[in-house]
Write a protein that holds these residues in place. Structure first.
Motif, PDB file in Angstrom:
ATOM      1  N   ASP A  29       0.873  -1.172   0.000  1.00 57.14           N
ATOM      2  CA  ASP A  29       0.000   0.000   0.000  1.00 57.14           C
ATOM      3  C   ASP A  29       0.908   1.219   0.000  1.00 57.14           C
ATOM      4  OD1 ASP A  29      -2.751   1.249   0.536  1.00 57.14           O
ATOM      5  OD2 ASP A  29      -1.538   2.088   2.164  1.00 57.14           O
ATOM      6  N   HIS A  30       0.380   2.370  -0.394  1.00 55.67           N
ATOM      7  CA  HIS A  30       1.194   3.588  -0.518  1.00 55.67           C
ATOM      8  C   HIS A  30       0.528   4.717   0.250  1.00 55.67           C
ATOM      9  CE1 HIS A  30       1.520   0.929  -4.043  1.00 55.67           C
ATOM     10  NE2 HIS A  30       2.776   1.293  -4.125  1.00 55.67           N
ATOM     11  N   TYR A  31       0.239   4.497   1.512  1.00 51.22           N
ATOM     12  CA  TYR A  31      -0.448   5.466   2.386  1.00 51.22           C
ATOM     13  C   TYR A  31      -1.806   5.863   1.807  1.00 51.22           C
ATOM     14  CZ  TYR A  31       4.152   5.749   4.516  1.00 51.22           C
ATOM     15  OH  TYR A  31       5.337   5.430   5.121  1.00 51.22           O
ATOM     16  N   ASP A  84      -7.474   4.883  -6.726  1.00 54.50           N
ATOM     17  CA  ASP A  84      -6.519   5.959  -7.007  1.00 54.50           C
ATOM     18  C   ASP A  84      -6.003   5.840  -8.446  1.00 54.50           C
ATOM     19  OD1 ASP A  84      -5.182   3.559  -6.227  1.00 54.50           O
ATOM     20  OD2 ASP A  84      -3.377   4.660  -5.721  1.00 54.50           O
ATOM     21  N   TYR A  85      -5.506   6.940  -8.992  1.00 51.95           N
ATOM     22  CA  TYR A  85      -4.903   6.970 -10.332  1.00 51.95           C
ATOM     23  C   TYR A  85      -5.770   6.281 -11.400  1.00 51.95           C
ATOM     24  CZ  TYR A  85      -0.366   8.373  -8.329  1.00 51.95           C
ATOM     25  OH  TYR A  85       0.658   9.014  -7.680  1.00 51.95           O
ATOM     26  N   ASN A  86      -7.046   6.489 -11.372  1.00 52.41           N
ATOM     27  CA  ASN A  86      -7.955   5.889 -12.372  1.00 52.41           C
ATOM     28  C   ASN A  86      -8.027   4.366 -12.318  1.00 52.41           C
ATOM     29  OD1 ASN A  86      -8.362   8.453 -13.249  1.00 52.41           O
ATOM     30  ND2 ASN A  86      -7.325   8.224 -15.233  1.00 52.41           N
ATOM     31  N   ASP A 106      -5.096   0.037  -2.548  1.00 48.19           N
ATOM     32  CA  ASP A 106      -4.909   0.989  -3.655  1.00 48.19           C
ATOM     33  C   ASP A 106      -4.459   0.267  -4.920  1.00 48.19           C
ATOM     34  OD1 ASP A 106      -2.183   0.552  -3.314  1.00 48.19           O
ATOM     35  OD2 ASP A 106      -1.761   2.526  -2.468  1.00 48.19           O
ATOM     36  N   HIS A 107      -3.769   1.037  -5.790  1.00 51.73           N
ATOM     37  CA  HIS A 107      -3.385   0.468  -7.092  1.00 51.73           C
ATOM     38  C   HIS A 107      -2.503  -0.774  -6.962  1.00 51.73           C
ATOM     39  CE1 HIS A 107      -0.037   3.267  -6.098  1.00 51.73           C
ATOM     40  NE2 HIS A 107       0.714   2.352  -6.692  1.00 51.73           N
ATOM     41  N   GLY A 108      -1.815  -0.922  -5.835  1.00 48.76           N
ATOM     42  CA  GLY A 108      -0.959  -2.106  -5.644  1.00 48.76           C
ATOM     43  C   GLY A 108      -1.763  -3.397  -5.800  1.00 48.76           C
ATOM     44  N   SER A 152      13.446  -2.444  -8.810  1.00 46.09           N
ATOM     45  CA  SER A 152      14.085  -1.233  -8.320  1.00 46.09           C
ATOM     46  C   SER A 152      13.240  -0.024  -8.735  1.00 46.09           C
ATOM     47  CB  SER A 152      15.508  -1.103  -8.882  1.00 46.09           C
ATOM     48  OG  SER A 152      15.495  -0.933 -10.281  1.00 46.09           O
ATOM     49  N   HIS A 153      12.981   0.866  -7.802  1.00 49.86           N
ATOM     50  CA  HIS A 153      12.317   2.140  -8.119  1.00 49.86           C
ATOM     51  C   HIS A 153      12.253   2.999  -6.865  1.00 49.86           C
ATOM     52  CE1 HIS A 153       8.896  -0.145  -6.572  1.00 49.86           C
ATOM     53  NE2 HIS A 153       8.005   0.771  -6.844  1.00 49.86           N
ATOM     54  N   ASP A 154      12.146   4.285  -7.125  1.00 51.30           N
ATOM     55  CA  ASP A 154      12.236   5.233  -6.015  1.00 51.30           C
ATOM     56  C   ASP A 154      11.269   6.403  -6.220  1.00 51.30           C
ATOM     57  OD1 ASP A 154      13.335   6.065  -3.594  1.00 51.30           O
ATOM     58  OD2 ASP A 154      14.851   7.305  -4.576  1.00 51.30           O
ATOM     59  N   ARG A 198      -3.368  16.710  -6.506  1.00 53.98           N
ATOM     60  CA  ARG A 198      -2.034  17.340  -6.341  1.00 53.98           C
ATOM     61  C   ARG A 198      -0.958  16.277  -6.185  1.00 53.98           C
ATOM     62  NH1 ARG A 198      -4.288  21.496  -3.431  1.00 53.98           N
ATOM     63  NH2 ARG A 198      -3.983  20.505  -1.413  1.00 53.98           N
ATOM     64  N   ARG A 199      -1.270  15.275  -5.326  1.00 57.47           N
ATOM     65  CA  ARG A 199      -0.304  14.196  -5.096  1.00 57.47           C
ATOM     66  C   ARG A 199      -0.018  13.450  -6.398  1.00 57.47           C
ATOM     67  NH1 ARG A 199      -1.167   8.917  -1.117  1.00 57.47           N
ATOM     68  NH2 ARG A 199       0.202   7.529  -2.285  1.00 57.47           N
ATOM     69  N   GLN A 200      -1.080  13.121  -7.115  1.00 52.03           N
ATOM     70  CA  GLN A 200      -0.903  12.327  -8.337  1.00 52.03           C
ATOM     71  C   GLN A 200      -0.141  13.117  -9.398  1.00 52.03           C
ATOM     72  OE1 GLN A 200      -4.701   9.334  -7.565  1.00 52.03           O
ATOM     73  NE2 GLN A 200      -4.639  10.473  -9.460  1.00 52.03           N
TER      74      GLN A 200
HETATM   75  O1  LIG Z   1       1.449   6.167  -4.459  1.00 54.83           O
HETATM   76  C1  LIG Z   1       1.906   6.928  -5.316  1.00 54.83           C
HETATM   77  O2  LIG Z   1       1.563   8.102  -5.372  1.00 54.83           O
HETATM   78  C2  LIG Z   1       2.865   6.415  -6.325  1.00 54.83           C
HETATM   79  C3  LIG Z   1       3.157   5.147  -6.407  1.00 54.83           C
HETATM   80  C4  LIG Z   1       4.049   4.512  -7.387  1.00 54.83           C
HETATM   81  C5  LIG Z   1       4.724   5.176  -8.410  1.00 54.83           C
HETATM   82  C6  LIG Z   1       5.554   4.446  -9.280  1.00 54.83           C
HETATM   83  C7  LIG Z   1       5.744   3.075  -9.147  1.00 54.83           C
HETATM   84  C8  LIG Z   1       5.066   2.421  -8.121  1.00 54.83           C
HETATM   85  O3  LIG Z   1       5.231   1.094  -7.867  1.00 54.83           O
HETATM   86  C9  LIG Z   1       4.211   3.127  -7.281  1.00 54.83           C
HETATM   87  O4  LIG Z   1       3.515   2.437  -6.365  1.00 54.83           O
END
Ligand SMILES: O=C(O)/C=C/c1cccc(O)c1O
Ligand code: FE2
Length: 314
Positions: free
Chosen positions: A52-54, A76-78, A113-115, A178-180, A210-212
């Motif tokens: 999850d991403h908060y 989230d994110y459509n 969420d999108h996860g 890998s991602h940040d 705004r976040r997106q």
């Molecule tokens: O939660 C967000 O706003 C962004 C998440 C994100 C962005 C790019 C790759 C990912 O695996 C994400 O979860």
């Protein structure tokens, strides 16, 4: 009782940012491959490991892992919003995993969420098309448990899956490699951001937009080479995929949490979902990866991978 695995990266930026046409085409072909594999396997249960991403889980009560007995996607994110079709076996599995000594949290109101929603949408064309046991794995909110605990969680889930009514179980991992992306961190957060990480449920549409927009812009900056985010690390990703392919999951027990972030970005901890899915599979016997795709896609802030696996004796 056949079991199988599909593990894939997710990115909420798919559909917002567009890499080169050839890249999008290769990723779409990888999704096609995964969809055909799943259609042929024909699972009657999907055990979905995702982060999850908060959006659903916050620091006011942050478990390291949690099994949902009811789950709703926030959209989230459509990505699609609505109820997941959670299987009754979620309860049986929670009991079995606890009995194995893994203190998994249980949620009767899990928000995801999108996860979770993106892989269900891409692979099954909806949230409620297949019975699912949703398992959240904390991959962003430090402190994180040692990664070896995730392997043990996956192993316990794999053993539990042998004692449920459903006979054809797909272990599905969603995240990484890998991602940040710019997901905020509590340690260096302003008071306002900290409040959002602790209890930021139900943001206004403006706050969400705004976040997106900030995250979408970060993907374009990463692709343009103007970003201060840690770059995608294809070599780290290759080594991770090699390890999974070799069935040598036990090596992850020695991996230090700080090392993940240094090498592959804070969100590389999302590979925990892969480790859990493959550990669950390994608990049911040896496996072989029969499909492996990888492509770094900075526009989506993702070392993007898709794998599928079957039992070695299938
Ligand atoms: O939660 C967000 O706003 C962004 C998440 C994100 C962005 C790019 C790759 C990912 O695996 C994400 O979860
Ligand atoms: Fe993610």
């Amino acid at each position: 009782m056949p079991v199988a695995v599909c593990a894939l990266s997710h990115s909420p930026l798919i559909g917002f940012n567009h890499p080169a046409k050839a890249v999008e085409k290769r990723v779409e072909m990888a999704f096609d491959q995964a969809r055909s594999f799943i259609a042929e396997f024909d699972p009657n249960l999907v055990v979905l490991f995702a982060p999850d991403h908060y959006n659903g889980f916050f620091y006011d009560m942050m478990p390291q892992f949690c099994i949902g007995t009811h789950a709703t996607a926030l959209g989230d994110y459509n990505t699609p919003a609505g109820e997941l079709s959670v299987a009754k076996s979620a309860r049986t599995m929670a009991k079995d995993v606890l009995a194995a000594g893994i203190d998994i949290a249980v949620s009767e109101r899990m928000y995801v969420d999108h996860g979770f929603s993106q892989p269900l949408q891409i692979l099954f064309d909806g949230l409620d098309k297949v019975p699912v046991v949703p398992i959240f794995i904390n991959s962003v909110a430090t402190p994180l448990c040692p990664v070896g605990r995730i392997r043990q969680l996956g192993t316990a889930v794999g053993h539990a899956s042998a004692h449920i009514a459903e006979q054809r179980v797909l272990f599905l991992g969603s995240g990484g490699l890998s991602h940040d992306p710019p997901v905020p961190q509590l340690e260096n957060a302003t008071e306002e951001v900290a409040a959002r990480l602790i209890d930021g449920r139900n943001p206004t549409p403006e706050e969400r937009a705004r976040r997106q927009a900030r995250v979408i812009a970060s993907g374009l900056e990463l692709a343009a080479g103007t970003s201060s985010m840690r770059p995608i690390n294809p070599e780290w990703d290759r080594q991770f995929l090699d390890l999974i392919s070799a069935g040598e999951l036990q090596h992850v027990d020695a991996w230090d949490n700080a090392w993940f972030a240094e090498q592959a970005g804070n969100s590389s901890h999302e590979v925990r979902t892969w480790i859990a899915a493959y550990a669950a599979m390994a608990a049911r016997g040896n496996y072989v990866i029969n499909y492996r795709f990888y492509e770094p896609v900075p526009e989506w802030v993702a070392g993007f991978a898709v794998t599928t696996a079957v039992s070695a004796d299938a």
